[in-house]
Write an enzyme that holds these catalytic residues in place. Structure first.
Site, PDB file in Angstrom:
ATOM      1  N   ARG A  39       0.625  -1.203  -0.088  1.00  0.00           N
ATOM      2  CA  ARG A  39       0.124   0.212  -0.190  1.00  0.00           C
ATOM      3  C   ARG A  39       0.813   1.200   0.015  1.00  0.00           C
ATOM      4  NH1 ARG A  39      -3.636   2.434   4.243  1.00  0.00           N
ATOM      5  NH2 ARG A  39      -5.546   3.578   3.179  1.00  0.00           N
ATOM      6  N   ASN A  94      -3.733   8.540   4.801  1.00  0.00           N
ATOM      7  CA  ASN A  94      -2.530   7.724   5.523  1.00  0.00           C
ATOM      8  C   ASN A  94      -2.628   7.948   6.996  1.00  0.00           C
ATOM      9  OD1 ASN A  94      -1.543   7.242   3.014  1.00  0.00           O
ATOM     10  ND2 ASN A  94      -0.710   9.258   2.736  1.00  0.00           N
ATOM     11  N   HIS A 129       0.337   4.342  -2.428  1.00  0.00           N
ATOM     12  CA  HIS A 129      -0.028   5.634  -2.175  1.00  0.00           C
ATOM     13  C   HIS A 129       1.251   6.674  -2.271  1.00  0.00           C
ATOM     14  CE1 HIS A 129      -3.572   4.940   1.124  1.00  0.00           C
ATOM     15  NE2 HIS A 129      -3.467   4.394  -0.034  1.00  0.00           N
ATOM     16  N   HIS A 184      -6.266  -5.905  -2.359  1.00  0.00           N
ATOM     17  CA  HIS A 184      -7.057  -6.180  -0.874  1.00  0.00           C
ATOM     18  C   HIS A 184      -7.338  -7.584  -0.741  1.00  0.00           C
ATOM     19  CE1 HIS A 184      -8.976  -1.769  -1.386  1.00  0.00           C
ATOM     20  NE2 HIS A 184      -7.562  -1.656  -0.926  1.00  0.00           N
TER      21      HIS A 184
HETATM   22  C1  HEM Z   1      -9.377   1.389  -5.732  1.00  0.00           C
HETATM   23  C2  HEM Z   1      -9.331   2.295  -5.028  1.00  0.00           C
HETATM   24  C3  HEM Z   1      -8.751   1.867  -3.453  1.00  0.00           C
HETATM   25  C4  HEM Z   1      -9.184   2.373  -2.357  1.00  0.00           C
HETATM   26  C5  HEM Z   1     -10.751   3.165  -2.276  1.00  0.00           C
HETATM   27  C6  HEM Z   1      -8.644   1.862  -1.138  1.00  0.00           C
HETATM   28  C7  HEM Z   1      -8.906   1.906   0.099  1.00  0.00           C
HETATM   29  C8  HEM Z   1      -8.448   1.266   1.042  1.00  0.00           C
HETATM   30  C9  HEM Z   1      -8.698   1.122   2.362  1.00  0.00           C
HETATM   31  C10 HEM Z   1      -9.770   2.234   3.132  1.00  0.00           C
HETATM   32  C11 HEM Z   1      -8.041   0.527   3.288  1.00  0.00           C
HETATM   33  C12 HEM Z   1      -8.187   0.330   4.678  1.00  0.00           C
HETATM   34  C13 HEM Z   1      -7.169   1.281   5.306  1.00  0.00           C
HETATM   35  C14 HEM Z   1      -7.164   1.276   6.931  1.00  0.00           C
HETATM   36  O1  HEM Z   1      -8.279   0.704   7.369  1.00  0.00           O
HETATM   37  O2  HEM Z   1      -6.340   1.722   7.503  1.00  0.00           O
HETATM   38  C15 HEM Z   1      -7.204   0.028   2.439  1.00  0.00           C
HETATM   39  C16 HEM Z   1      -6.211  -0.883   2.609  1.00  0.00           C
HETATM   40  C17 HEM Z   1      -5.303  -1.421   1.762  1.00  0.00           C
HETATM   41  N1  HEM Z   1      -4.948  -1.305   0.355  1.00  0.00           N
HETATM   42 FE1  HEM Z   1      -6.440  -0.321  -0.622  1.00  0.00          FE
HETATM   43  N2  HEM Z   1      -7.769   0.922  -1.694  1.00  0.00           N
HETATM   44  C18 HEM Z   1      -7.491   0.914  -3.247  1.00  0.00           C
HETATM   45  C19 HEM Z   1      -6.846   0.687  -3.943  1.00  0.00           C
HETATM   46  C20 HEM Z   1      -5.653  -0.123  -3.501  1.00  0.00           C
HETATM   47  C21 HEM Z   1      -4.637  -0.483  -4.630  1.00  0.00           C
HETATM   48  C22 HEM Z   1      -4.487  -0.072  -5.907  1.00  0.00           C
HETATM   49  C23 HEM Z   1      -3.638  -1.219  -3.866  1.00  0.00           C
HETATM   50  C24 HEM Z   1      -2.414  -1.947  -4.288  1.00  0.00           C
HETATM   51  C25 HEM Z   1      -2.141  -2.582  -5.150  1.00  0.00           C
HETATM   52  C26 HEM Z   1      -4.232  -1.299  -2.618  1.00  0.00           C
HETATM   53  C27 HEM Z   1      -3.649  -1.742  -1.337  1.00  0.00           C
HETATM   54  C28 HEM Z   1      -4.225  -1.959  -0.186  1.00  0.00           C
HETATM   55  C29 HEM Z   1      -3.622  -2.804   0.872  1.00  0.00           C
HETATM   56  C30 HEM Z   1      -2.481  -4.227   0.576  1.00  0.00           C
HETATM   57  C31 HEM Z   1      -4.138  -2.781   2.028  1.00  0.00           C
HETATM   58  C32 HEM Z   1      -4.135  -3.104   3.441  1.00  0.00           C
HETATM   59  C33 HEM Z   1      -3.102  -2.384   4.019  1.00  0.00           C
HETATM   60  C34 HEM Z   1      -2.428  -3.021   5.467  1.00  0.00           C
HETATM   61  O3  HEM Z   1      -3.038  -3.838   6.025  1.00  0.00           O
HETATM   62  O4  HEM Z   1      -1.679  -2.259   6.095  1.00  0.00           O
HETATM   63  N3  HEM Z   1      -5.281  -0.675  -2.372  1.00  0.00           N
HETATM   64  N4  HEM Z   1      -7.547   0.506   0.991  1.00  0.00           N
END
Ligand code: HEM
Ligand SMILES: *[C@@H]1O[C@H](CO)[C@@H](O)[C@H](O)[C@H]1NC(C)=O
Ligand SMILES: *[C@@H]1O[C@H](CO)[C@@H](O)[C@H](O)[C@H]1NC(C)=O
Ligand SMILES: *[C@@H]1O[C@H](CO)[C@@H](O)[C@H](O)[C@H]1NC(C)=O
Ligand SMILES: *[C@@H]1O[C@H](CO)[C@@H](O)[C@H](O)[C@H]1NC(C)=O
Ligand SMILES: *[C@@H]1O[C@H](CO)[C@@H](O)[C@H](O)[C@H]1NC(C)=O
Length: 332
Positions: free
Chosen positions: A67, A96, A71, A195
């Site tokens: 992530r 973030n 970002h 995800h």
């Molecule tokens: C399509 C639009 C996207 C939205 C709206 C989005 C939104 C989010 C949100 C809200 C979270 C949870 C954050 C938290 O609770 O602190 C999250 C986690 C995450 N996102 Fe996304 N995301 C998107 C796209 C992506 C992309 C493109 C990737 C990477 C290729 C990605 C990888 C991740 C990962 C791996 C997590 C888990 C992080 C952790 O456990 O520390 N996301 N995302």
């Protein structure tokens, strides 16, 4: 016009097409996979060892590192701007704050890299390699990481607040943010497959659980047993920072269960589920979700393609930017 002059015209057009395509390709990627082969030949081994160590103590770190690269790239390009400390930095932007993590792991990778090859490897490249290693070590695909990015001199908090997709947005708005950085609909769906690992906190999906938008009912695209589990985890006045698995089926495994989940109404974020359900889902996103659910290979190959495109967003190369000594601060 004679047959032969016709084919001459075709040939000229063909040559022109090839020339334009090659030029476009060069503009698109100024990076290559052997950028550090003489200046830091052990780079990939060093990063891999550090990522392996980090995942030994916490498997979730794979998700967090993936992530961070995402970002970073969406805001001012892949320039490690997200790593800069300071209250006006990207770390304090809404997407973030209390959410992005892994900064200490990046520090430890950078220290190990600096010990072996001082002053040559950018923090932006470290993020790209760490993201690849995280996916691979979670059971996902591997790819050759293009290298040669330079580190930016400024963070952009406003950019982080406006350019990163949010879980509260419409599908249209999310797609526009991908298109704005040169990614397309295929990339939206395949990269959302990130995800398949990691966690989300109540604050990012609680609005789906209770009286959605004042309609008196929860989000009806959310499967009922997951709905009640999440209501228990995230009561209305409960802890915003309580976490749940984005892929409840196989949390730490980089697989295509994320897409199975969407088909079963088990996407945790609204921004996940709208790729497949609700009046917002597009025919194209639905069929991509089905395609990835049916074929792990198709998901992996589109995901890799998307990651390489994402890693090429708006780069600093050559003598632009700098090679930061410490990923948290610009060089003095
Ligand atoms: C399509 C639009 C996207 C939205 C709206 C989005 C939104 C989010 C949100 C809200 C979270 C949870 C954050 C938290 O609770 O602190 C999250 C986690 C995450 N996102 Fe996304 N995301 C998107 C796209 C992506 C992309 C493109 C990737 C990477 C290729 C990605 C990888 C991740 C990962 C791996 C997590 C888990 C992080 C952790 O456990 O520390 N996301 N995302
Ligand atoms: C990789 O890119 C760098 C910088 O543009 C260049 O100096 C180097 O020759 C390139 N290596 C290859 C194998 O193309
Ligand atoms: C920050 O990002 C915004 C886009 O939201 C852009 O207009 C602005 O030029 C960027 N500022 C810097 C200092 O890069
Ligand atoms: C998105 O771009 C990739 C190339 O990177 C291409 O293969 C794919 O067909 C495109 N998808 C759409 C929906 O245009
Ligand atoms: C849902 O919320 C709206 C406004 O936010 C309120 O008027 C309504 O009474 C609520 N309905 C229920 C069943 O809680
Ligand atoms: C995970 O998905 C597999 C099929 O892909 C299924 O057999 C299994 O029961 C699921 N497990 C859980 C805990 O949902």
């Amino acid at each position: 016009m004679s047959r032969s002059s016709n084919s001459n015209v075709s040939f000229v057009l063909f040559a022109l097409f090839i020339t334009i395509s090659c030029t476009a390709l060069q503009v698109k990627s100024q990076l290559n996979t052997s950028f550090y082969s003489t200046t830091c030949p052990t780079l990939l081994k060093i990063v891999r060892r550090q990522v392996v160590n980090a995942l030994k103590s916490e498997m979730r770190m794979a998700a967090s590192l993936l992530r961070l690269h995402f970002h970073d790239c969406f805001v001012n390009g892949c320039d490690a701007s997200i790593l800069l400390d300071g209250s006006d930095g990207e770390k304090f932007a809404l997407p973030n704050l209390n959410s992005a993590r892994g900064y200490e792991v990046v520090d430890s990778i950078k220290t190990a890299v600096e010990n072996a090859c001082p002053g040559v490897v950018s923090c932006a490249d470290i993020l790209a390699i760490a993201a690849r290693d995280s996916v691979l070590l979670s059971g996902g695909p591997s790819w050759k990481v293009l290298l040669g990015r330079r580190d930016g001199l400024v963070a952009n908090q406003t950019g982080a607040n406006t350019l990163l997709p949010s879980p509260f947005e419409t599908l249209d708005a999310i797609i526009s943010k991908f298109i704005a950085v040169g990614l397309n609909l295929t990339d939206v769906v395949s990269l959302s497959g990130g995800h398949t690992i990691g966690f989300a906190k109540c604050a990012t999906f609680r609005f789906r659980l209770f009286n959605l938008s004042g309609t008196g009912v929860p989000d009806d695209t959310l499967e009922s047993s997951l709905l009640s589990d999440l209501q228990t985890l995230c009561p209305l006045n409960g802890d915003d920072n309580a976490n749940t698995e984005l892929d409840q089926n196989s949390t730490d495994l980089f697989d295509n269960h994320y897409f199975d989940n969407l088909i079963a109404g088990k996407g945790v974020l609204r921004s996940d589920q709208i790729l497949f359900s609700s009046s917002e889902a597009l025919e194209e996103t639905k069929s991509l979700v089905e395609g990835y659910s049916n074929s792990l290979n198709l998901f992996f190959s589109d995901f890799v393609n998307g990651m390489i495109k994402m890693g090429n967003i708006n780069l600093l190369t050559g003598s632009n930017g700098e090679i930061r000594n410490n990923c948290r601060v610009v060089n003095s």
